[in-house]
Design a protein around this motif. Structure first.
Motif, PDB file in Angstrom:
ATOM      1  N   SER A  16      42.074  55.373  31.899  1.00  0.00           N
ATOM      2  CA  SER A  16      40.981  54.604  32.496  1.00  0.00           C
ATOM      3  C   SER A  16      40.419  53.646  31.459  1.00  0.00           C
ATOM      4  CB  SER A  16      39.863  55.526  33.004  1.00  0.00           C
ATOM      5  OG  SER A  16      39.140  56.082  31.924  1.00  0.00           O
ATOM      6  N   ILE A  17      39.852  52.556  31.935  1.00  0.00           N
ATOM      7  CA  ILE A  17      39.193  51.612  31.034  1.00  0.00           C
ATOM      8  C   ILE A  17      38.005  52.294  30.359  1.00  0.00           C
ATOM      9  CG2 ILE A  17      38.038  49.385  30.841  1.00  0.00           C
ATOM     10  CD1 ILE A  17      41.008  49.229  31.522  1.00  0.00           C
ATOM     11  N   ASN A  18      37.274  53.099  31.113  1.00  0.00           N
ATOM     12  CA  ASN A  18      36.132  53.829  30.543  1.00  0.00           C
ATOM     13  C   ASN A  18      36.580  54.682  29.359  1.00  0.00           C
ATOM     14  OD1 ASN A  18      35.101  52.742  32.857  1.00  0.00           O
ATOM     15  ND2 ASN A  18      34.171  54.622  33.624  1.00  0.00           N
ATOM     16  N   GLY A  19      37.703  55.374  29.544  1.00  0.00           N
ATOM     17  CA  GLY A  19      38.220  56.227  28.481  1.00  0.00           C
ATOM     18  C   GLY A  19      38.594  55.430  27.243  1.00  0.00           C
ATOM     19  N   GLU A  20      39.139  54.223  27.448  1.00  0.00           N
ATOM     20  CA  GLU A  20      39.499  53.384  26.311  1.00  0.00           C
ATOM     21  C   GLU A  20      38.255  52.957  25.526  1.00  0.00           C
ATOM     22  OE1 GLU A  20      42.795  52.659  25.310  1.00  0.00           O
ATOM     23  OE2 GLU A  20      42.927  54.302  26.747  1.00  0.00           O
ATOM     24  N   VAL A  21      37.194  52.610  26.247  1.00  0.00           N
ATOM     25  CA  VAL A  21      35.948  52.214  25.590  1.00  0.00           C
ATOM     26  C   VAL A  21      35.381  53.383  24.780  1.00  0.00           C
ATOM     27  CG1 VAL A  21      33.567  51.450  25.958  1.00  0.00           C
ATOM     28  CG2 VAL A  21      35.411  50.481  27.338  1.00  0.00           C
ATOM     29  N   GLU A  22      35.390  54.580  25.380  1.00  0.00           N
ATOM     30  CA  GLU A  22      34.861  55.752  24.690  1.00  0.00           C
ATOM     31  C   GLU A  22      35.694  56.101  23.459  1.00  0.00           C
ATOM     32  OE1 GLU A  22      32.819  57.945  28.570  1.00  0.00           O
ATOM     33  OE2 GLU A  22      34.423  58.960  27.472  1.00  0.00           O
ATOM     34  N   THR A  74      38.207  44.503  37.668  1.00  0.00           N
ATOM     35  CA  THR A  74      37.162  43.654  37.094  1.00  0.00           C
ATOM     36  C   THR A  74      35.934  44.477  36.740  1.00  0.00           C
ATOM     37  OG1 THR A  74      37.928  41.774  38.401  1.00  0.00           O
ATOM     38  CG2 THR A  74      35.704  41.645  37.465  1.00  0.00           C
ATOM     39  N   GLU A  75      35.569  45.375  37.665  1.00  0.00           N
ATOM     40  CA  GLU A  75      34.407  46.229  37.413  1.00  0.00           C
ATOM     41  C   GLU A  75      34.671  47.144  36.226  1.00  0.00           C
ATOM     42  OE1 GLU A  75      31.879  49.762  39.666  1.00  0.00           O
ATOM     43  OE2 GLU A  75      33.132  48.383  40.837  1.00  0.00           O
ATOM     44  N   GLU A  76      35.886  47.689  36.095  1.00  0.00           N
ATOM     45  CA  GLU A  76      36.216  48.577  35.001  1.00  0.00           C
ATOM     46  C   GLU A  76      36.138  47.841  33.669  1.00  0.00           C
ATOM     47  OE1 GLU A  76      36.916  51.760  34.771  1.00  0.00           O
ATOM     48  OE2 GLU A  76      36.700  52.210  36.883  1.00  0.00           O
ATOM     49  N   LYS A  77      36.578  46.555  33.636  1.00  0.00           N
ATOM     50  CA  LYS A  77      36.578  45.816  32.391  1.00  0.00           C
ATOM     51  C   LYS A  77      35.159  45.558  31.897  1.00  0.00           C
ATOM     52  CE  LYS A  77      39.673  42.658  33.774  1.00  0.00           C
ATOM     53  NZ  LYS A  77      40.545  41.453  33.717  1.00  0.00           N
ATOM     54  N   GLN A  78      34.153  45.634  32.759  1.00  0.00           N
ATOM     55  CA  GLN A  78      32.775  45.380  32.380  1.00  0.00           C
ATOM     56  C   GLN A  78      32.032  46.661  31.985  1.00  0.00           C
ATOM     57  OE1 GLN A  78      31.220  43.394  35.837  1.00  0.00           O
ATOM     58  NE2 GLN A  78      32.148  41.431  35.329  1.00  0.00           N
ATOM     59  N   TYR A  79      32.760  47.759  31.876  1.00  0.00           N
ATOM     60  CA  TYR A  79      32.125  49.035  31.576  1.00  0.00           C
ATOM     61  C   TYR A  79      31.411  48.988  30.231  1.00  0.00           C
ATOM     62  CZ  TYR A  79      31.605  53.996  30.490  1.00  0.00           C
ATOM     63  OH  TYR A  79      31.101  55.221  30.142  1.00  0.00           O
ATOM     64  N   GLY A 138      51.169  53.026  37.887  1.00  0.00           N
ATOM     65  CA  GLY A 138      50.818  54.048  38.852  1.00  0.00           C
ATOM     66  C   GLY A 138      49.532  54.757  38.526  1.00  0.00           C
ATOM     67  N   LEU A 139      48.521  54.017  38.078  1.00  0.00           N
ATOM     68  CA  LEU A 139      47.261  54.623  37.695  1.00  0.00           C
ATOM     69  C   LEU A 139      46.458  55.024  38.918  1.00  0.00           C
ATOM     70  CD1 LEU A 139      46.209  52.257  34.802  1.00  0.00           C
ATOM     71  CD2 LEU A 139      47.542  54.348  34.725  1.00  0.00           C
ATOM     72  N   PRO A 140      45.480  55.911  38.736  1.00  0.00           N
ATOM     73  CA  PRO A 140      44.642  56.348  39.854  1.00  0.00           C
ATOM     74  C   PRO A 140      43.950  55.187  40.547  1.00  0.00           C
ATOM     75  CG  PRO A 140      44.292  57.728  37.927  1.00  0.00           C
ATOM     76  CD  PRO A 140      45.143  56.567  37.484  1.00  0.00           C
ATOM     77  N   GLU A 141      43.617  55.349  41.821  1.00  0.00           N
ATOM     78  CA  GLU A 141      43.001  54.284  42.593  1.00  0.00           C
ATOM     79  C   GLU A 141      41.685  53.830  41.991  1.00  0.00           C
ATOM     80  OE1 GLU A 141      44.765  55.362  47.005  1.00  0.00           O
ATOM     81  OE2 GLU A 141      42.615  55.360  46.631  1.00  0.00           O
ATOM     82  N   LYS A 142      41.002  54.744  41.331  1.00  0.00           N
ATOM     83  CA  LYS A 142      39.727  54.398  40.720  1.00  0.00           C
ATOM     84  C   LYS A 142      39.882  53.218  39.756  1.00  0.00           C
ATOM     85  CE  LYS A 142      36.193  56.210  37.601  1.00  0.00           C
ATOM     86  NZ  LYS A 142      35.772  57.326  36.763  1.00  0.00           N
ATOM     87  N   ILE A 143      41.027  53.144  39.103  1.00  0.00           N
ATOM     88  CA  ILE A 143      41.257  52.084  38.134  1.00  0.00           C
ATOM     89  C   ILE A 143      41.795  50.836  38.804  1.00  0.00           C
ATOM     90  CG2 ILE A 143      42.528  51.480  36.043  1.00  0.00           C
ATOM     91  CD1 ILE A 143      42.664  54.447  35.433  1.00  0.00           C
ATOM     92  N   THR A 144      42.716  50.988  39.730  1.00  0.00           N
ATOM     93  CA  THR A 144      43.421  49.836  40.278  1.00  0.00           C
ATOM     94  C   THR A 144      42.643  49.117  41.374  1.00  0.00           C
ATOM     95  OG1 THR A 144      44.550  51.293  41.842  1.00  0.00           O
ATOM     96  CG2 THR A 144      45.651  50.855  39.760  1.00  0.00           C
ATOM     97  N   ASN A 145      41.697  49.781  42.030  1.00  0.00           N
ATOM     98  CA  ASN A 145      40.977  49.144  43.135  1.00  0.00           C
ATOM     99  C   ASN A 145      40.112  47.984  42.672  1.00  0.00           C
ATOM    100  OD1 ASN A 145      42.046  50.647  45.121  1.00  0.00           O
ATOM    101  ND2 ASN A 145      40.314  52.049  45.352  1.00  0.00           N
ATOM    102  N   ASN A 146      39.447  48.158  41.543  1.00  0.00           N
ATOM    103  CA  ASN A 146      38.535  47.123  41.077  1.00  0.00           C
ATOM    104  C   ASN A 146      38.607  46.990  39.563  1.00  0.00           C
ATOM    105  OD1 ASN A 146      36.519  45.258  40.748  1.00  0.00           O
ATOM    106  ND2 ASN A 146      35.061  46.294  42.091  1.00  0.00           N
TER     107      ASN A 146
END
Length: 201
Positions: A140-146, A22-27, A12-20
């Motif tokens: 978020s994927i971004n948060g994991e990278v940070e 693939t894009e998040e994984k390339q952050y 049930g993650l925010p739409e920002k994460i679930t919509n795309n």
């Protein structure tokens, strides 16, 4: 991490994460954000005298009011419930912030998978600590990278201290804040070309 990414919709993650996804994984972290994370890592270590012989990273975290608990200390059903509200996406650690039912104050807790080596446990705990220090508020994927970047920088600085004692040497020379000063100078130089370009827009 891949398993966590694949089950984003189930969590049930925010739409920002679930919509795309693939894009998040390339952050990729931009240089200015890397500098901010480095500055935060240096700040938290300097404020807690990381150069002292008896420095303990877990004690540093606990001194900030953050509890640290192993997975094995939880009942399985309770651990599964905590995973649902964790700020972290992966299964090896949890970053939790929830209200105390009695006082109303926010409780902060890090939980880690204790089926790993001490070095791996250290990375997990520092990763989850990074979510708190970087003020992440959702998964978020971004948060994991940070958070991974933050943990790596803390680990590197502690390793350099153990091998080279650079922090202790800076203290002896009265230069406790020299690392932050150098970093801030670098950040200003990196921003200068951008500012000059804006003048001609």
């Amino acid at each position: 991490m891949d398993e966590a990414i694949n089950t984003e919709k189930d969590k049930g993650l925010p739409e920002k994460i679930t919509n795309n996804p693939t894009e998040e994984k390339q952050y990729i972290l931009p240089p200015w954000r890397v500098n901010q994370i480095i500055a935060e890592a240096i700040t938290v270590l300097s404020e807690n005298d990381f150069y002292k012989d008896d420095f303990d990273y877990q004690q540093m975290i606990r001194s900030m009011g953050i509890r640290i608990k192993s997975y094995s200390s939880f009942k399985k059903e309770n651990l599964e419930e905590f995973k649902k509200i964790s700020l972290s996406l992966w299964d090896e650690g949890l970053c939790l912030a929830f209200p105390n039912e009695q006082t109303g104050e926010t409780c902060r807790m890090i939980a880690f998978n204790d089926q790993h080596s001490p070095a791996e446990v250290m990375h997990i705990i520092l990763h989850e600590f990074g979510h708190f220090r970087l003020k992440h508020t959702q998964q978020s994927i971004n948060g994991e990278v940070e958070a991974t970047c933050f943990a790596a920088i803390i680990t590197l600085l502690l390793l350099l201290e153990v091998t080279l004692h650079f922090g202790k040497k800076m203290m002896q020379n009265g230069n406790k804040d020299i690392l932050l000063q150098i970093l801030k100078s670098r950040m200003i130089k990196q921003e200068a070309p951008k500012n000059r370009m804006n003048i001609y827009k």
